[in-house]
Design a protein around this motif. Sequence first.
Motif, mmCIF file in Angstrom:
data_model
loop_
_atom_site.group_PDB
_atom_site.id
_atom_site.type_symbol
_atom_site.label_atom_id
_atom_site.label_comp_id
_atom_site.label_asym_id
_atom_site.label_seq_id
_atom_site.Cartn_x
_atom_site.Cartn_y
_atom_site.Cartn_z
ATOM 1 N N THR A 191 1.047 -0.962 0.019
ATOM 2 C CA THR A 191 -0.175 -0.029 0.064
ATOM 3 C C THR A 191 0.820 1.371 -0.032
ATOM 4 O O THR A 191 2.031 1.263 0.063
ATOM 5 C CB THR A 191 -0.851 -0.167 1.181
ATOM 6 O OG1 THR A 191 0.064 0.283 2.449
ATOM 7 C CG2 THR A 191 -1.768 -1.067 1.404
ATOM 8 N N ALA A 192 0.225 2.383 0.079
ATOM 9 C CA ALA A 192 1.194 3.658 -0.051
ATOM 10 C C ALA A 192 1.866 3.787 1.180
ATOM 11 O O ALA A 192 2.945 4.192 1.247
ATOM 12 C CB ALA A 192 0.015 4.903 -0.203
ATOM 13 N N LEU A 204 9.561 -0.374 1.162
ATOM 14 C CA LEU A 204 9.925 -0.815 -0.247
ATOM 15 C C LEU A 204 11.163 0.169 -0.578
ATOM 16 O O LEU A 204 12.095 -0.584 -1.186
ATOM 17 C CB LEU A 204 8.957 -0.557 -1.309
ATOM 18 C CG LEU A 204 7.629 -1.522 -0.897
ATOM 19 C CD1 LEU A 204 6.495 -0.854 -1.471
ATOM 20 C CD2 LEU A 204 7.947 -2.987 -1.403
ATOM 21 N N ALA A 205 11.054 1.243 -0.370
ATOM 22 C CA ALA A 205 12.314 2.173 -0.765
ATOM 23 C C ALA A 205 13.833 1.780 0.322
ATOM 24 O O ALA A 205 14.573 1.638 -0.541
ATOM 25 C CB ALA A 205 12.082 3.631 -0.356
ATOM 26 N N ALA A 213 3.710 6.222 -5.658
ATOM 27 C CA ALA A 213 2.425 6.692 -5.784
ATOM 28 C C ALA A 213 1.812 7.153 -7.089
ATOM 29 O O ALA A 213 0.714 6.681 -7.603
ATOM 30 C CB ALA A 213 2.136 7.976 -4.588
ATOM 31 N N GLU A 214 3.039 7.617 -7.879
ATOM 32 C CA GLU A 214 2.347 7.965 -9.292
ATOM 33 C C GLU A 214 2.284 6.741 -10.209
ATOM 34 O O GLU A 214 1.488 6.752 -11.114
ATOM 35 C CB GLU A 214 3.544 8.850 -9.738
ATOM 36 C CG GLU A 214 3.564 10.267 -9.180
ATOM 37 C CD GLU A 214 4.908 10.856 -9.785
ATOM 38 O OE1 GLU A 214 5.397 10.564 -10.833
ATOM 39 O OE2 GLU A 214 5.284 11.913 -9.117
ATOM 40 N N HIS A 215 2.862 5.641 -9.719
ATOM 41 C CA HIS A 215 2.718 4.340 -10.516
ATOM 42 C C HIS A 215 1.949 3.439 -9.999
ATOM 43 O O HIS A 215 1.843 2.188 -10.322
ATOM 44 C CB HIS A 215 4.250 3.943 -10.696
ATOM 45 C CG HIS A 215 5.004 4.805 -11.811
ATOM 46 N ND1 HIS A 215 5.556 6.002 -11.137
ATOM 47 C CD2 HIS A 215 5.006 4.900 -12.959
ATOM 48 C CE1 HIS A 215 6.087 6.659 -12.208
ATOM 49 N NE2 HIS A 215 5.937 5.884 -13.176
ATOM 50 N N SER A 233 2.855 -3.693 -5.901
ATOM 51 C CA SER A 233 4.041 -4.319 -5.099
ATOM 52 C C SER A 233 3.410 -5.310 -4.112
ATOM 53 O O SER A 233 2.359 -5.086 -3.880
ATOM 54 C CB SER A 233 4.556 -3.064 -4.281
ATOM 55 O OG SER A 233 3.514 -2.546 -3.480
ATOM 56 N N PHE A 234 4.407 -6.047 -3.762
ATOM 57 C CA PHE A 234 4.188 -7.111 -2.750
ATOM 58 C C PHE A 234 5.102 -7.078 -1.819
ATOM 59 O O PHE A 234 6.361 -7.068 -2.242
ATOM 60 C CB PHE A 234 4.097 -8.702 -3.590
ATOM 61 C CG PHE A 234 2.906 -8.739 -4.472
ATOM 62 C CD1 PHE A 234 1.718 -9.208 -4.175
ATOM 63 C CD2 PHE A 234 2.987 -8.142 -5.875
ATOM 64 C CE1 PHE A 234 0.525 -9.203 -5.112
ATOM 65 C CE2 PHE A 234 1.770 -8.224 -6.732
ATOM 66 C CZ PHE A 234 0.958 -8.490 -6.407
ATOM 67 N N LEU A 235 4.784 -7.752 -0.464
ATOM 68 C CA LEU A 235 5.801 -7.587 0.442
ATOM 69 C C LEU A 235 5.862 -8.903 1.447
ATOM 70 O O LEU A 235 4.679 -9.454 1.572
ATOM 71 C CB LEU A 235 5.549 -6.468 1.547
ATOM 72 C CG LEU A 235 5.612 -5.007 1.129
ATOM 73 C CD1 LEU A 235 4.311 -4.485 0.668
ATOM 74 C CD2 LEU A 235 6.157 -4.135 2.277
ATOM 75 N N ALA A 236 6.856 -9.195 1.851
ATOM 76 C CA ALA A 236 6.759 -10.311 2.660
ATOM 77 C C ALA A 236 7.533 -9.764 4.270
ATOM 78 O O ALA A 236 8.315 -9.002 4.110
ATOM 79 C CB ALA A 236 8.052 -11.428 2.305
#
Length: 150
Positions: free
Chosen positions: A7-8, A14-15, A45-47, A53-56
């Motif tokens: 999510t946002a 993620l960064a 946010a723009e993309h 995205s997916f997170l573990a």
Amino acid sequence: MTVRSGTAADAAALAGLRWRRVTEERGYTGTDRADFLAMFADWAAEHSSSHLSFLAEVDNEVVGMAWLMVADRVPTPVRRHRRSGDVQSVYVVPELRDAGVGAILLEAVLAEAAKLELEQVTVHSTERAIPFYQRVGFQHDQRWLRWQPE
């Protein structure tokens, strides 16, 4: 371990993983981490409609990520709504590699690709990760060509 869609609110985590990958694997030694984190949050946010995205997470800490870029394709009379995907920026922290984290992330990405009815999904892989992608069904394709500017 849990895997979920990003999510946002996950942009900073993620960064941070993206920064970590480039500094650990590619030797980047820049001092502009804060600037990158801010830029990455804006980019995500723009993309958000084209880059999913997916997170573990393990114990509420983000330990891996994967992205699915979704692109519209030119329609045909038979298939008027066509899309394809590209797996991007799969990364698992080194201390958890070879523990199945990447496989579960990729499973979530490919489940989303199937749900979105993508015609195909590609990936540009490192040499080390080719067997990983082949285990889940990716294959070399003689018709896929690449052009890069000089």
